[in-house]
Every structure is written in C-alpha cells, then in structure tokens.
Design a protein around this motif. Structure first.
Motif, PDB file in Angstrom:
ATOM      1  N   PRO A   1       0.815  -1.235   0.000  1.00 40.59           N
ATOM      2  CA  PRO A   1       0.000   0.000   0.000  1.00 40.59           C
ATOM      3  C   PRO A   1       0.837   1.269   0.000  1.00 40.59           C
ATOM      4  O   PRO A   1       0.469   2.264  -0.635  1.00 40.59           O
ATOM      5  N   LYS A   2       1.979   1.230   0.695  1.00 43.40           N
ATOM      6  CA  LYS A   2       2.835   2.420   0.735  1.00 43.40           C
ATOM      7  C   LYS A   2       3.447   2.695  -0.638  1.00 43.40           C
ATOM      8  O   LYS A   2       3.507   3.842  -1.092  1.00 43.40           O
ATOM      9  N   GLU A   3       3.894   1.644  -1.310  1.00 39.32           N
ATOM     10  CA  GLU A   3       4.444   1.808  -2.658  1.00 39.32           C
ATOM     11  C   GLU A   3       3.371   2.287  -3.626  1.00 39.32           C
ATOM     12  O   GLU A   3       3.638   3.136  -4.486  1.00 39.32           O
ATOM     13  N   LYS A   4       2.170   1.747  -3.496  1.00 37.60           N
ATOM     14  CA  LYS A   4       1.073   2.148  -4.380  1.00 37.60           C
ATOM     15  C   LYS A   4       0.742   3.623  -4.206  1.00 37.60           C
ATOM     16  O   LYS A   4       0.434   4.330  -5.181  1.00 37.60           O
ATOM     17  N   LYS A   5       0.826   4.113  -2.967  1.00 37.02           N
ATOM     18  CA  LYS A   5       0.563   5.529  -2.708  1.00 37.02           C
ATOM     19  C   LYS A   5       1.631   6.406  -3.352  1.00 37.02           C
ATOM     20  O   LYS A   5       1.327   7.454  -3.932  1.00 37.02           O
ATOM     21  N   VAL A   6       2.884   5.967  -3.263  1.00 35.92           N
ATOM     22  CA  VAL A   6       3.978   6.717  -3.899  1.00 35.92           C
ATOM     23  C   VAL A   6       3.771   6.786  -5.410  1.00 35.92           C
ATOM     24  O   VAL A   6       3.934   7.839  -6.029  1.00 35.92           O
ATOM     25  N   ILE A   7       3.404   5.662  -5.998  1.00 37.73           N
ATOM     26  CA  ILE A   7       3.185   5.618  -7.449  1.00 37.73           C
ATOM     27  C   ILE A   7       2.026   6.533  -7.834  1.00 37.73           C
ATOM     28  O   ILE A   7       2.083   7.253  -8.840  1.00 37.73           O
ATOM     29  N   ALA A   8       0.949   6.531  -7.044  1.00 36.21           N
ATOM     30  CA  ALA A   8      -0.218   7.367  -7.348  1.00 36.21           C
ATOM     31  C   ALA A   8       0.153   8.842  -7.319  1.00 36.21           C
ATOM     32  O   ALA A   8      -0.236   9.615  -8.213  1.00 36.21           O
ATOM     33  N   TYR A   9       0.899   9.286  -6.299  1.00 31.47           N
ATOM     34  CA  TYR A   9       1.293  10.702  -6.228  1.00 31.47           C
ATOM     35  C   TYR A   9       2.284  11.044  -7.337  1.00 31.47           C
ATOM     36  O   TYR A   9       2.290  12.161  -7.862  1.00 31.47           O
ATOM     37  N   HIS A  10       3.133  10.085  -7.683  1.00 33.55           N
ATOM     38  CA  HIS A  10       4.079  10.310  -8.790  1.00 33.55           C
ATOM     39  C   HIS A  10       3.328  10.590 -10.096  1.00 33.55           C
ATOM     40  O   HIS A  10       3.612  11.578 -10.783  1.00 33.55           O
TER      41      HIS A  10
ATOM     42  N   LYS B   1      -5.085  10.055 -20.133  1.00 35.37           N
ATOM     43  CA  LYS B   1      -5.448   9.227 -18.989  1.00 35.37           C
ATOM     44  C   LYS B   1      -4.217   8.967 -18.148  1.00 35.37           C
ATOM     45  O   LYS B   1      -3.071   9.098 -18.605  1.00 35.37           O
ATOM     46  N   VAL B   2      -4.451   8.590 -16.893  1.00 34.75           N
ATOM     47  CA  VAL B   2      -3.393   8.236 -15.958  1.00 34.75           C
ATOM     48  C   VAL B   2      -3.765   6.897 -15.340  1.00 34.75           C
ATOM     49  O   VAL B   2      -4.931   6.665 -15.003  1.00 34.75           O
ATOM     50  N   THR B   3      -2.772   6.015 -15.181  1.00 35.34           N
ATOM     51  CA  THR B   3      -3.039   4.693 -14.620  1.00 35.34           C
ATOM     52  C   THR B   3      -1.915   4.294 -13.676  1.00 35.34           C
ATOM     53  O   THR B   3      -0.753   4.698 -13.872  1.00 35.34           O
ATOM     54  N   ILE B   4      -2.276   3.550 -12.655  1.00 36.99           N
ATOM     55  CA  ILE B   4      -1.266   2.982 -11.757  1.00 36.99           C
ATOM     56  C   ILE B   4      -1.315   1.449 -11.820  1.00 36.99           C
ATOM     57  O   ILE B   4      -0.850   0.770 -10.918  1.00 36.99           O
ATOM     58  N   VAL B   5      -1.882   0.913 -12.897  1.00 35.13           N
ATOM     59  CA  VAL B   5      -1.893  -0.533 -13.125  1.00 35.13           C
ATOM     60  C   VAL B   5      -0.534  -0.938 -13.711  1.00 35.13           C
ATOM     61  O   VAL B   5      -0.123  -0.396 -14.737  1.00 35.13           O
TER      62      VAL B   5
ATOM     63  N   VAL C   1      -6.171  15.517  -4.096  1.00 34.91           N
ATOM     64  CA  VAL C   1      -7.470  15.002  -4.535  1.00 34.91           C
ATOM     65  C   VAL C   1      -7.294  14.064  -5.729  1.00 34.91           C
ATOM     66  O   VAL C   1      -7.903  12.987  -5.801  1.00 34.91           O
ATOM     67  N   LEU C   2      -6.449  14.458  -6.666  1.00 36.43           N
ATOM     68  CA  LEU C   2      -6.212  13.637  -7.859  1.00 36.43           C
ATOM     69  C   LEU C   2      -5.558  12.307  -7.493  1.00 36.43           C
ATOM     70  O   LEU C   2      -5.944  11.250  -8.010  1.00 36.43           O
ATOM     71  N   ALA C   3      -4.583  12.333  -6.584  1.00 39.39           N
ATOM     72  CA  ALA C   3      -3.899  11.106  -6.186  1.00 39.39           C
ATOM     73  C   ALA C   3      -4.844  10.154  -5.455  1.00 39.39           C
ATOM     74  O   ALA C   3      -4.813   8.936  -5.676  1.00 39.39           O
ATOM     75  N   GLU C   4      -5.707  10.712  -4.583  1.00 36.79           N
ATOM     76  CA  GLU C   4      -6.660   9.861  -3.873  1.00 36.79           C
ATOM     77  C   GLU C   4      -7.662   9.239  -4.845  1.00 36.79           C
ATOM     78  O   GLU C   4      -8.051   8.074  -4.700  1.00 36.79           O
ATOM     79  N   LEU C   5      -8.084  10.020  -5.853  1.00 35.19           N
ATOM     80  CA  LEU C   5      -8.990   9.484  -6.865  1.00 35.19           C
ATOM     81  C   LEU C   5      -8.312   8.374  -7.669  1.00 35.19           C
ATOM     82  O   LEU C   5      -8.932   7.366  -8.023  1.00 35.19           O
ATOM     83  N   LEU C   6      -7.029   8.550  -7.924  1.00 31.66           N
ATOM     84  CA  LEU C   6      -6.268   7.550  -8.675  1.00 31.66           C
ATOM     85  C   LEU C   6      -6.108   6.270  -7.861  1.00 31.66           C
ATOM     86  O   LEU C   6      -6.174   5.160  -8.408  1.00 31.66           O
ATOM     87  N   LEU C   7      -5.901   6.416  -6.557  1.00 35.70           N
ATOM     88  CA  LEU C   7      -5.816   5.234  -5.698  1.00 35.70           C
ATOM     89  C   LEU C   7      -7.133   4.476  -5.668  1.00 35.70           C
ATOM     90  O   LEU C   7      -7.159   3.250  -5.564  1.00 35.70           O
ATOM     91  N   GLU C   8      -8.223   5.225  -5.768  1.00 31.10           N
ATOM     92  CA  GLU C   8      -9.547   4.601  -5.711  1.00 31.10           C
ATOM     93  C   GLU C   8      -9.901   3.901  -7.018  1.00 31.10           C
ATOM     94  O   GLU C   8     -10.348   2.754  -7.034  1.00 31.10           O
ATOM     95  N   LYS C   9      -9.688   4.578  -8.158  1.00 28.87           N
ATOM     96  CA  LYS C   9     -10.119   4.054  -9.460  1.00 28.87           C
ATOM     97  C   LYS C   9      -9.016   3.306 -10.211  1.00 28.87           C
ATOM     98  O   LYS C   9      -9.303   2.520 -11.116  1.00 28.87           O
TER      99      LYS C   9
END
Length: 656
Positions: free
Chosen positions: A449-458, A477-481, A608-616
């Motif tokens: 989860p910590k790495e995923k958060k870093v990737i989302a903010y990046h 578009k932006v993706t963290i997949v 806000v954008l990073a949290e939305l990215l973590l969610e979707k």
C-alpha cells in the motif's frame, strides 16, 4: 464399396522413383553373379587322408592350385559315377565341370612333390596347374575406405548446396552458383497493388513513375530521357518498403525478381559474385524487368572498414560484381534495380552514386492522416462495433509504423475474442495500444500500500504539471496498473510538430520531472521510480545543448555528426565538456524547481487527484477537468505518448 475403394486408392502413398534404386539393383546383380559363378559353394573340403585315397584310386582328372594355397580337385567321368562321390555331385549347388573337392595342402612344394611322386609310381593321369584368382569382394573391401570418403563428400556437398531444391537430386553441387531470386511474371498471381499500400504518397509517386517507364518507355525516351538504373527505399523497420516492392510487382506487368541480400552470402569463395552475374543474366533475358533486393546492407556495406586481416573478403567481391552489373560496360538493358534497407548510413558510397541508385526514396513513419488510411486498410477484414473511432485511433498511435498498426488491429481482435465479444469495440483497440506500448498487464505483481501511494502521487504529479503548462502535451489518462516494466503511466496527446522551440522542450522537461517533484513535496523523500523520467530529461537537455544549439552559454554550436564518424572521437575539449555537463545539470535542476513551485501552489488538487487515482486506478481527462477546471491553453489533440514510472532495475521500488 466403390467409393471406399476410391478413397483407399487416394490415400495410398504415391509411387516415387529414386535413382538410388538403380545403384541397389546393380549391387544385388553383382552379388548374385558372384554367388552363382562361384564353384566354392559346391566344393567339399577334405582331409589329407581323404586326398591320398582319391589320389591313389586315380579318380582325379585335374588339380588346380589357386593362389598357392588351396587345391581344387576335379574328378574323372568314371569317378563321378562312383557311389562315394555322388552325394556331392548331386547337390543343388554343384554344376558340371566345377571342382568337387577342396584341399588345403599347407606347403605347396611338398604337395607338388607328393602329386608328382604318386603320378610316376601309379602312372596316374592327373594334371596339375597353378592359377591366380581375385575375388570381387576382396577388391571391394580394398577400396572400401575410398568409397566411404567419396560418399561422405557427396553427402555434405548436397547438404550445403540445398538438396531437394529445384535442380534435381544429381545437380545440386553444380547449381550452387545459380541465383536464388524468386520470379514473379504474368504467370504468377500477385494480388498486391498500390491500392493495398495506404499512405506513402510520395514514395508511391516515385515508384509509379518507374512502373510507367517500363510499361510505355517511348513516352520518356521520345524526349531523350533515359531509364533510371535503380531506386533505393530507405526508412525505419515496418514502414512498408517491402510492401511497396510487392505492389510494384503487381502493377508493373513485367518480370520481377525478388530476393534478399543474404541470398548472395555463401561459405564458398566466388559464389556471391556468381549469383549476381546469374541474376542479372536472367533479368536481361527477360528485359524489361525489375530486380528487388531486400536488406541490401547485407552485401552493400562500405568496403575496407571490416577487413581486419587484409585478406580477400567474399562480401566485397559480391559488392564489386553488383556495382559492375548496375553500371559498367555493356549495361544498357532495361533492367531496374529496387532495393530496401533501414541502414543507409552503412552502404558503400559507390553504390549510392547517381547512375546506380539514381533515386533514394525515404519511407518515413506515417503521420496522423497516413495512419488513418492504414487503419482503414487493416480494419476491413475485422468485425467492428459501432463505437470504433478510427480518427481517434490514429491520434492515439504516434510513432506507430504500418506493421505496428497491423499488429495493433490483430491484438484488438484477440482481446475481443478473449472476452467472448461478437464485435471489436473501441475499448479493445485502446487496450491493444496499452498492451503494445506498455506491455502485458501484471495483475499479480506484489505492491505494498505504501508503494502504491507513492506511485499514485508520482503519476498525479505528472498530470498536474502537464495540465498547468502551456506547451506541455494535454493528458488523456493516468493509470497505476503495472504493465511490463512500468508501475504506472501517464498518457498524453502532443501535437505533431515539424520543429520544436525551446519553451516547448523546457515545458516537456518540467512535466516529466513533475512525478519526482510530487514525491518530494508530499513525502519529503524521493524514490527510484523516476528512472525513466530522469533518462528522458537528461537526453533532452543534452540534445538541447550539444545538438540543437539551444543553450546560450555553449552557443550556436552542434557536436552532432550525421555521418556517424565521431563514434570514437570526442568532438570537444575537456573544458567544453565540463561546461556542457554544468549547463545540462543547471537546466534540469531549474525545471525541477519549477515543477515543485507549481505543485506547491496546487497541492490540494494534487492530493485530490492522487486519492482518486488510488480509488479508481485509472482516470481520464474528464476527471482532471472536474478537479482543475478547463485547461487554460488551446489543446492540440493530435497524438499520444506515454510517460511511465519505471521500476528499479532490481524490479523493486524503494519505500519512502
């Protein structure tokens, strides 16, 4: 029943004659002849006592000493009638006039003395003579090593000359110097025409003129024009060079010889030059005609650069023969040479001069309009849904060649089939782009989860900075997949520009550094996820300073050599090198600080954008508009590129 018999006859293997059967029949005949003509089979080997008995009974008519070793004993007519000899003379192997007994006497002199002594004492009629006989089997065994060597030599020569080819089983050795070109003429069904070649309008126009010249040469020769000797198709892989040559074969209506440059390469000395001579001889016999050599750099490399030993280079001999055939004495026939390569920089200058390859046709990567035409060609056999937007797909595929687009259409069909769809939808094409550019989606990659958060903010940092800069490409578009080696990606839609200004390059560098800047602002730490970003901006900055002359300190100087001769030579001094490194570092750090300032002003929206990215996990342009509002700059939505968060070389991301 009749149908069954017909099917059985159809399925029966066809009788094929082989020349080896003749050799086998001759060998069997020799064996049979030796077998039937040998008297040894009917001869009974006897002991000394038996011989003495027969000799004293005066039953012997003749004794033949063979090779000073064995005595063959022939009986008289009276003796043949005796009961004690009949069991041997009535044998199936016995033939009249052949010896009945064989006697291994040992020492020849003692044997002869015994016979002569018995002949005098008993007044015998026996006749003694000596013969030398040679067995055919002994001769074969004597020559067997030489026969085996000859058979091995024939076997390897057949293998190296391509056994099973068109010259027959016995002529392979002598056809090794023949051309391997494939002939397309009026008897060959070539379905590819210029209608099948989308885009490439300039290249098609150049090649079409050659086709017209071959069809109606009087139109050009009436004005004093001469037929061009050759045309060289140059361009990146997959842009349609070979396809264009196939279209020429379909359009020209004249004999078309097609082969690869590697077909001239052979391990035997002189074979390449011989094949070139044979190729042009065939083409001249069928002139007017066209010769197409694909990947000509296999034989057309510059001479003298690769000869380390100073010896005779077979490839250079082949090239010399090709140069002579294309433009030498007696080359006035209507034979045009087309060639294709993506390595025009390594070709010999003599091959590139006018009079040989008169025209160099550059086949570039397709622009947006040409990509749309290529899509139209490749989607014809596909079953599409109504929501497929070909124009948008052309925008989504910057830098794609014709081969890449064909692969993308096929990949979209496979994705739709995998999902059991009845038609290919627009989203399937977008998934195919992700698959080709980003790699296979890795759903099972273990990310904390910590790495995923870093990737989302990046990735949110990339999106925020690019949205706020005038010259940065608008985001799609932006993706963290995770895909391939990337842990996340931001997709942009940059305009296709013929020239790029300094402000545009600096804005792109700033947007690229937005990912690391976001990590610094939010976590006050940086990670290895920005590896590809740093590599990209370093290349851009170095190009601005050393190639394009866009730095005021270094000045309007370029250290770029298009000929590629500066590979081992540094074209500037040590002092200039230090200045270049300093300016590159200063440029990158300035854009990094610029990205930090932009993100500090928009930190709340970034969060806000990073949290939305973590969610979707995947967000699109519409989501950014809801957060940031409409982009204040005019959008030139023309193409797509990706900006990926790369993994650490050890396939991990350092924790913050």
């Amino acid at each position: 029943m009749n149908n069954t018999n017909k099917d059985n006859k159809t399925n029966m293997p066809k009788f094929k004659f082989s020349s080896y059967w003749i050799y086998g029949a001759i060998f069997i005949a020799i064996i049979a002849f030796q077998f039937l003509n040998s008297g040894d089979l009917a001869s009974k080997s006897i002991s000394k006592n038996k011989f003495d008995e027969i000799l004293n009974d005066n039953d012997i008519q003749k004794i033949t000493v063979v090779n000073k070793d064995v005595a063959q004993i022939y009986l008289t007519k009276e003796a043949l009638e005796k009961e004690k000899h009949k069991k041997y003379t009535t044998s199936a192997f016995y033939r009249p006039g052949s010896p009945v007994y064989e006697y291994n006497f040992g020492d020849q002199q003692n044997f002869e003395n015994q016979v002569y002594k018995a002949k005098e004492e008993n007044k015998l009629i026996v006749d003694l003579r000596n013969e030398e006989q040679t067995s055919i089997f002994d001769a074969i065994i004597g020559f067997l090593p030489f026969i085996i060597l000859i058979l091995i030599w024939v076997f390897f020569m057949r293998r190296m000359s391509g056994a099973g080819g068109g010259s027959g089983a016995g002529g392979q050795i002598f056809s090794i110097g023949k051309s391997k070109a494939k002939l397309f003429d009026k008897n060959t069904d070539v379905k590819t025409t210029f209608e099948n070649v989308a885009g490439l309008e300039g290249a098609k126009e150049e090649v079409q003129e050659i086709v017209d010249f071959l069809k109606s040469p009087e139109k050009y020769t009436a004005l004093g024009g001469k037929i061009p000797k050759g045309a060289l198709l140059v361009g990146p892989p997959g842009t349609g060079k070979t396809l264009l040559a196939k279209a020429v074969a379909g359009e020209a209506g004249v004999p078309f010889f097609s082969l690869s440059g590697s077909d001239f390469v052979e391990m035997f000395v002189g074979v390449g030059a011989s094949r070139v001579r044979d190729l042009f001889k065939q083409a001249q016999q069928k002139s007017p005609s066209i010769i197409f050599i694909d990947e000509i750099d296999a034989i057309g490399r510059a001479r003298g650069k690769n000869s380390m030993t100073g010896g005779n280079d077979e490839r250079e001999n082949t090239l010399n023969q090709l140069l002579t055939e294309m433009d030498g004495f007696g080359t006035d026939t209507n034979v045009i040479v087309l060639a294709a390569t993506n390595r025009a920089d390594v070709l010999d200058k003599a091959l590139m001069r006018a009079g040989r390859f008169d025209r160099q046709i550059y086949v570039d990567l397709p622009d947006i309009n040409e990509r749309q035409e290529i899509f139209e060609v490749h989607i014809k056999p596909l079953k599409l849904a109504e929501d497929v937007n070909v124009e948008f797909l052309a925008q989504q595929t910057p830098g794609f060649s014709g081969a890449d687009i064909a692969n993308m259409c096929n990949e979209a069909a496979l994705i739709a089939a995998r999902k059991s769809k009845k038609a290919i939808q627009h989203q399937d094409f977008l998934d195919a782009v992700d698959r080709i550019v980003g790699g296979l989606e890795k759903k099972n990659k273990v990310i904390t989860p910590k790495e995923k958060k870093v990737i989302a903010y990046h990735e949110a940092g990339h999106a925020t900075v690019s949205w706020m800069l005038e010259h940065a490409a608008p985001l799609v578009k932006v993706t963290i997949v995770p895909r391939g080696q990337s842990l996340g990606a931001a997709w942009y839609l940059p305009a296709e520009r013929m020239i790029v200004q300094t402000e545009q390059m600096l804005d792109e560098m700033c947007a690229t550094l937005g990912g690391r800047a976001a990590e610094k602002i939010i976590f006050d730490k940086i990670s290895t996820g920005a590896l590809s970003d740093l590599e990209k901006v370093t290349k851009q900055a170095r190009a601005m300073v050393t190639v394009y002359g866009l730095n005021s300190e270094v000045g309007n100087i370029t250290y770029y050599d298009s000929s590629g001769n500066d590979a081992f030579v540094k074209p500037y001094s040590e002092e200039t090198g230090k200045k270049i490194d300093k300016e590159i570092s200063k440029m990158i750090e300035f854009q990094y600080q610029r990205a930090i300032e932009l993100l500090k002003k928009n930190k709340e929206k970034l969060t806000v954008l990073a949290e939305l990215l973590l969610e979707k996990e995947v967000i699109f342009k519409d989501d950014l508009q809801k957060i940031f509002g409409k982009r204040p700059f005019e959008e030139l939505d023309v193409e797509v590129k990706t900006d990926e968060t790369k993994e650490e070389p050890k396939d991990t991301v350092s924790e913050e």
